[in-house]
Design a protein around this motif. Structure first.
Motif, PDB file in Angstrom:
ATOM      1  N   TYR A   1     -25.940 110.400  -3.992  1.00  0.00           N
ATOM      2  CA  TYR A   1     -25.449 111.857  -3.557  1.00  0.00           C
ATOM      3  C   TYR A   1     -24.590 112.747  -4.993  1.00  0.00           C
ATOM      4  N   LEU A   2     -23.254 111.523  -4.828  1.00  0.00           N
ATOM      5  CA  LEU A   2     -21.889 111.697  -5.869  1.00  0.00           C
ATOM      6  C   LEU A   2     -23.203 112.061  -7.513  1.00  0.00           C
ATOM      7  N   LEU A   3     -23.823 111.316  -8.086  1.00  0.00           N
ATOM      8  CA  LEU A   3     -24.290 111.478  -9.406  1.00  0.00           C
ATOM      9  C   LEU A   3     -25.610 112.190  -8.820  1.00  0.00           C
ATOM     10  N   ASN A   4     -26.135 112.826  -8.219  1.00  0.00           N
ATOM     11  CA  ASN A   4     -27.480 114.694  -7.752  1.00  0.00           C
ATOM     12  C   ASN A   4     -25.981 115.732  -8.119  1.00  0.00           C
ATOM     13  N   GLN A   5     -24.970 115.977  -7.599  1.00  0.00           N
ATOM     14  CA  GLN A   5     -24.291 116.803  -7.598  1.00  0.00           C
ATOM     15  C   GLN A   5     -23.439 116.600  -9.207  1.00  0.00           C
ATOM     16  N   THR A   6     -23.587 116.374 -10.094  1.00  0.00           N
ATOM     17  CA  THR A   6     -24.093 116.498 -11.496  1.00  0.00           C
ATOM     18  C   THR A   6     -24.877 116.687 -12.396  1.00  0.00           C
ATOM     19  N   GLU A   7     -26.287 115.937 -11.984  1.00  0.00           N
ATOM     20  CA  GLU A   7     -26.811 116.019 -12.356  1.00  0.00           C
ATOM     21  C   GLU A   7     -28.333 115.183 -11.339  1.00  0.00           C
ATOM     22  N   GLY A   8     -29.238 115.763 -11.008  1.00  0.00           N
ATOM     23  CA  GLY A   8     -30.356 115.255 -10.620  1.00  0.00           C
ATOM     24  C   GLY A   8     -31.607 114.868 -11.158  1.00  0.00           C
ATOM     25  N   PHE A   9     -32.735 115.012 -11.592  1.00  0.00           N
ATOM     26  CA  PHE A   9     -33.498 114.840 -12.024  1.00  0.00           C
ATOM     27  C   PHE A   9     -34.623 116.586 -12.011  1.00  0.00           C
ATOM     28  N   ARG A  10     -34.099 116.611 -11.436  1.00  0.00           N
ATOM     29  CA  ARG A  10     -35.088 118.238 -11.102  1.00  0.00           C
ATOM     30  C   ARG A  10     -34.477 118.603 -12.002  1.00  0.00           C
ATOM     31  N   LYS A  11     -35.002 119.924 -12.495  1.00  0.00           N
ATOM     32  CA  LYS A  11     -34.304 121.145 -13.690  1.00  0.00           C
ATOM     33  C   LYS A  11     -34.001 122.126 -12.764  1.00  0.00           C
ATOM     34  N   ARG A  12     -34.815 122.807 -12.113  1.00  0.00           N
ATOM     35  CA  ARG A  12     -34.038 123.726 -11.211  1.00  0.00           C
ATOM     36  C   ARG A  12     -32.613 123.625 -10.725  1.00  0.00           C
ATOM     37  N   ARG A  13     -31.643 124.028 -10.567  1.00  0.00           N
ATOM     38  CA  ARG A  13     -30.601 123.928  -9.641  1.00  0.00           C
ATOM     39  C   ARG A  13     -30.267 124.938  -9.242  1.00  0.00           C
ATOM     40  N   TYR A  14     -30.281 125.153  -7.888  1.00  0.00           N
ATOM     41  CA  TYR A  14     -29.414 125.384  -6.912  1.00  0.00           C
ATOM     42  C   TYR A  14     -28.536 124.959  -6.074  1.00  0.00           C
TER      43      TYR A  14
END
Lengths: 131, 295
Positions: free
Chosen positions: B61-74
């Motif tokens: 979760y912490l990693l996904n807050q900065t950068e995820g595996f998805r391109k578009r970020r909402y």
């Protein structure tokens, strides 16, 4: 594309999200299931001889099966075999199984140079340790 | 028009998933070839499995807050990182279960508790890899798009010498990447252990999986320089032939490393060379694919 359009998640994203939630849900509930059904009892290890003894080039192969019917996992399970002919121990064998978790069974074979049918063959579990 | 957009939505979603899975493979494969982790998985109690899932959730979760595996970020949608986290963990669980099945570490005889322990503990590095997917091999596809226009013009004028050079660069990148990942695995006892359990059908499955993952990382996942790769003027220019070529290079490198670490000798039968090499070929080809992207 305007900003008002962007936030809505597409059907595709909802589908993957539901599949993902399903996978995670299944795993978590399976872990919960094993947690609730955990038998808090020590390992019960037994070894059984299988029927068929093979003879190849004068060697006798005696297959065996070890089962842990207890609750906890047993580590370094030691299986010993003794072949008694005319009341004297003529040959011995030893085998160690690394891990035997609850309900698991492992198979192997002891090899003797004399025919086990002519004497008495004793198989037993020598020892195990708790991980 | 509407159907076309629909198609794009599905395609980008599948690409997102593949990118996540490829990041997971890059990060998680060395631990999948570690028997100590299988053992820990076999022994672990359900309480600890729950703790592992909870900790994995927090970290991803912490990693996904900065950068995820998805391109578009909402980013203005609060539950988005949490949803991405669930997806990342699910990809990790599915991929690690698949590879454990392939390596014969999970069989129909394995007890449920042991299966769960192995899958959960192996999926931790996988899920981290999924979350880091975009960071591992940054996605610069859109930024590259304009630069490519001029590239294309240039590349048509390039001569045969450059073609050969590009091929050598490819082979070099594959070799470097394959060596970096497989060098850590080649000297360990896992390779003979896994090779002993693999029958010919499983070896074929191993080959197919290696090729698919390699193709996915280089041509499907949308990592950096993907467009550039597609225009690469090598002798093996087409994606399919490049994938096969790099797999063969990875296999050669694997065989050499196994020989180097005395795991294989020339007196060993050829079947042993084959199954050992195929076992090491999977991590080697994943490393090789990453190596080609990095160069």
């Amino acid at each position: 594309m305007t900003k008002t359009e962007q936030p809505s998640r597409s059907i595709a994203e909802w589908v993957t999200f539901s599949v993902a939630s399903l996978i995670l849900g299944i795993i978590v509930s399976l872990v919960g299931y094993t947690w609730l059904n955990e038998k808090n009892q020590p390992p019960i290890v037994s070894v059984t001889k299988k029927q068929t003894i093979r003879e190849i080039n004068g060697q006798f192969y005696v297959p065996f099966e070890v089962v842990n019917s207890g609750g906890d996992t047993a580590e370094s399970v030691q299986i010993m075999a003794e072949l008694l002919i005319n009341g004297k121990v003529t040959e011995t064998g030893e085998q160690q199984i690394d891990f035997l978790s609850s309900g698991e069974s492992e198979e192997g074979a002891f090899i003797f140079s004399q025919n086990p049918r002519q004497g008495q063959l004793n198989l037993r579990v020598g020892s195990y340790k708790l991980p | 028009m509407a159907t076309k957009r629909q198609k794009n939505v599905w395609r980008s979603e599948i690409n997102d998933i593949i990118r996540g899975a490829c990041g997971g493979f890059l990060f998680g494969i060395p631990l999948l070839y570690t028997m100590e982790v299988w053992w820990i998985g076999s022994l672990v109690k359900p309480q600890l499995m729950m703790t592992a899932i909870a900790l994995m959730f927090i970290v991803v979760y912490l990693l996904n807050q900065t950068e995820g595996f998805r391109k578009r970020r909402y980013s203005w949608l609060a539950p988005q990182p949490a949803m991405d986290t669930i997806e990342a963990i699910a990809i990790g669980l599915a991929c690690s279960a698949f590879v454990l099945l392939l390596l014969r570490e999970l069989t129909p005889e394995t007890s449920l508790k042991e299966c769960l322990g192995k899958i959960i503990f192996e999926s931790v590095p996988f899920a981290l890899g999924v979350a880091l997917a975009s960071q591992l091999l940054g996605d610069t596809r859109n930024e590259n798009a304009e630069a490519q226009g001029s590239d294309r013009v240039n590349s048509t004028t390039k001569n045969k010498g450059d073609e050969l050079h590009a091929t050598f660069a490819d082979v070099g990148g594959t070799l470097i990447g394959a060596t970096i990942i497989a060098f850590n695995i080649a000297p360990t006892d896992e390779i003979p252990m896994l090779a002993a359990a693999a029958s010919p059908p499983w070896q074929l499955a191993m080959i197919v999986t290696s090729l698919l993952i390699s193709y996915g990382i280089v041509f499907q996942a949308g990592f950096s320089d993907q467009q550039k790769r597609k225009q690469q003027k090598g002798i093996f220019q087409r994606p399919s032939s490049e994938t096969i070529m790099s797999y063969l290079v990875s296999l050669l490198a694997s065989a050499f490393m196994l020989w180097f670490f005395q795991k294989l000798t020339f007196s060993d039968p050829w079947t042993m060379w084959l199954d050992h090499t195929l076992m090491l070929g999977l991590p080697a080809t994943i490393g090789g694919a990453a190596g080609r992207l990095a160069i």
